[in-house]
Design an enzyme around this catalytic site. Structure first.
Site, PDB file in Angstrom:
ATOM      1  N   SER A 145      -9.504   2.173   2.676  1.00 34.90           N
ATOM      2  CA  SER A 145      -8.524   2.903   1.900  1.00 34.90           C
ATOM      3  C   SER A 145      -7.525   2.020   1.152  1.00 34.90           C
ATOM      4  O   SER A 145      -6.703   2.530   0.407  1.00 34.90           O
ATOM      5  CB  SER A 145      -7.771   3.872   2.823  1.00 34.90           C
ATOM      6  OG  SER A 145      -7.025   3.165   3.813  1.00 34.90           O
TER       7      SER A 145
ATOM      8  N   LYS B 233       0.833  -1.199   0.000  1.00 33.70           N
ATOM      9  CA  LYS B 233       0.000   0.000   0.000  1.00 33.70           C
ATOM     10  C   LYS B 233       0.876   1.260   0.000  1.00 33.70           C
ATOM     11  O   LYS B 233       1.974   1.276   0.547  1.00 33.70           O
ATOM     12  CB  LYS B 233      -0.907  -0.034   1.240  1.00 33.70           C
ATOM     13  CG  LYS B 233      -1.957   1.070   1.293  1.00 33.70           C
ATOM     14  CD  LYS B 233      -2.880   0.861   2.485  1.00 33.70           C
ATOM     15  CE  LYS B 233      -3.912   1.979   2.608  1.00 33.70           C
ATOM     16  NZ  LYS B 233      -4.862   1.735   3.712  1.00 33.70           N
TER      17      LYS B 233
ATOM     18  N   SER C 278     -10.196  -0.226   6.656  1.00 36.22           N
ATOM     19  CA  SER C 278      -9.489  -0.030   5.384  1.00 36.22           C
ATOM     20  C   SER C 278      -8.898  -1.281   4.765  1.00 36.22           C
ATOM     21  O   SER C 278      -8.461  -1.253   3.612  1.00 36.22           O
ATOM     22  CB  SER C 278      -8.392   1.017   5.551  1.00 36.22           C
ATOM     23  OG  SER C 278      -8.950   2.289   5.769  1.00 36.22           O
TER      24      SER C 278
END
Length: 538
Positions: A209, A134, A233
């Protein structure tokens, strides 16, 4: 830095596209039309991938690792295959934020050379395996923008602790994935890279996210990826794309060396974990990362070895599972409600004890979470936006009206959190339950801009409980999952909004995930119970 936020962002997007070699750019005549929603079949149907590339990228991590360790597969071959498929995924879903393809191939070649030496053994448990990361994890030489134009051209000088551990264990880092602004939106959209779309249906969100990760993995562009979770997330993106994930308790996996959208906010901790296509991959990752003893590099990791194998967690033959049918704020949309009923029926038939769990504490937990997020009055977010004149995204409007708390008020918020945690723990203990089974989100997925409720996941962040999102094997069916209709009396204004925007046609065929929640620091038990649930569903 220099330049406006628009010019900085435009150049950043172009640089990202330029980092994809010509050989991995999809020929224009092969590109699916923009109207094509499901692009997951593109690698197979396009004829652009070789049979070997497809066989490699269609494999799970635990299928690839023994072949990499034995030398049957070269890391360079595997890495090139995933680099190409990740490049395709980005061109079709806008899922990446950074690439380091040349570095990845050099790393893979070095791993192959090492293994070819007489008497050599694999570097570690991830030898030769590409792992996607990420955007907020620092990787030397790459930006970590977390969706802010102010962080463009600010490359990291060191690797995050987790990245160090993965590389030391033989992993090949090759891409970073897109996130929403400040990582504080349940969809993956920002003013720098734009919106990531769901490869299963590009009119729907892959969640946030960690939505860049979920889109990439669902497309087959990564065998396993790492995301983070501060309010859902990891679990929300997994639910939107039919993947497995676990939100661990704080301290199990290392978090040092990451960029935060709300730096210093620790009333509720951000944690990280894997996103994977199989439960075996997820468990392998967890065992390997904890097995690397991260507490020697991250002072906030707890020195608790992975409790697996014969000496690990022992489950009762008959689990006692509490079912939370809704959270008292928003009822799940019809596909999710159907999957929950189905799972409960299967678990009962398998002999497990299923009891109802009152949602009486969920609303307070959700309010606590939001109050923690906006305790600085939005100053952390506005500080970054003002550096380049970047506008606030509409999804973050709650930060615009937020009031900054003083230190005494903030301490009071911590006391409320502790009281909430104690009350929830007492309820859990008094009920004598092993787990809570509930929705991950009210949705399977949802059209862009329409994700409105994160309390199903966020409350368990406040509690710091281990929680998994897992695919049930069911899919949304428009004939079965009809809207609740005008006669339904909503639980709240948010519920009214969620139900009124639910469209059975738009989510038809999407996978349905549920959430399984264990106590704090019970990651091993959570995974083991998930296996029991999957066996019952099978």
């Amino acid at each position: 830095m220099g330049g406006t936020w628009e010019s900085l962002s435009a150049k950043k997007r172009q640089d990202l596209l330029n980092s994809i070699p010509e050989e991995w750019r999809i020929p224009s005549e092969l590109l699916p039309p923009e109207s094509q929603k499901d692009v997951t079949g593109f690698p197979e149907s396009s004829g652009w991938f070789t049979r070997e590339e497809l066989d490699i990228t269609n494999s799970t991590a635990t299928e690839l690792l023994p072949k990499l360790a034995s030398g049957e597969l070269k890391s360079e071959t595997v890495t090139r295959a995933f680099c190409k498929r990740a490049a395709a995924a980005h061109q079709l879903t806008n899922c990446l934020s950074e690439t380091c393809f040349d570095r990845a191939i050099s790393t893979a070649k070095a791993l192959d050379t090492h293994l070819s030496q007489p008497g050599s053994k694999p570097i570690g448990p991830f030898h030769g395996l590409p792992i996607s990361i990420k955007d907020n994890f620092h990787i030397r030489g790459l930006d970590s923008t977390v969706g802010f134009s102010s962080h463009i051209n600010d490359p990291a000088t060191t690797d995050a602790v987790l990245v160090q551990l993965l590389v030391s264990a033989g992993a090949v880092v090759y891409v970073k994935t897109n996130v929403p602004t400040a990582m504080m939106i349940a969809e993956s959209v920002n003013n720098v890279f734009g919106r990531t779309v769901n490869p299963l249906d590009r009119s729907l969100t892959p969640g946030g996210s960690s939505g860049g990760e979920s889109a990439l993995i669902a497309f087959g562009g990564s065998p396993i990826g790492v995301g983070t979770d501060i309010g859902g997330s990891l679990r929300i993106p997994a639910a939107c794309t039919g993947l497995f994930t676990i939100r661990p308790s704080f301290g199990r996996f290392p978090t040092t060396g990451c960029r935060s959208g709300l730096p210093g906010q620790e009333a509720v901790h951000s944690v990280n974990g894997p996103l994977a296509r199989s439960l075996d991959d997820l468990e392998y990752y967890c065992k390997a990362v904890v097995g690397s003893e991260p507490w020697h590099l991250d002072p906030r990791c707890v020195p608790v070895p992975w409790r697996g194998g014969d000496g690990g967690v022992l489950l009762p033959e008959r689990l006692r599972i509490a079912v939370m049918w809704h959270d008292g704020i928003v009822v799940p949309t019809p596909p999710v409600a159907r999957a929950l009923r189905h799972a409960v029926g299967k678990l009962k038939a398998a002999g497990h004890e299923m009891i109802d769990w009152s949602p009486e504490d969920q609303a307070e937990g959700a309010k606590l979470l939001f109050r923690m997020f906006v305790a600085d009055g939005g100053r952390a977010i506005f500080r970054e936006l003002e550096r380049t004149g970047e506008p606030l995204r509409p999804e973050l409007e709650g930060y615009e009206s937020a009031k900054e708390l003083g230190a005494l008020e903030y301490w009071g918020l911590h006391l409320e959190r502790q009281e909430f945690q104690k009350r929830y723990l007492d309820r859990w203990r008094n009920a004598g339950i092993d787990a809570i089974l509930c929705p991950t989100t009210p949705y399977t997925s949802v059209e862009h801009g329409k994700f409105k409720h994160v309390a199903y996941t966020g409350v368990f962040n406040v509690l710091d409980y281990a929680a998994m999102s897992f695919p049930t094997g069911l899919r949304a069916e428009k004939e079965k999952d009809v809207s609740l209709g005008d006669s339904y009396e909503p639980l709240s204004d948010t519920d009214k909004l969620v139900q009124s925007t639910y469209d059975p046609e738009s989510v038809h065929g999407m996978p349905i995930n549920l959430q399984l929640v264990a106590q704090r620091m019970e990651e091993e038990k959570c995974i083991k119970m998930c296996k029991v649930v999957l066996d019952a569903l099978a």
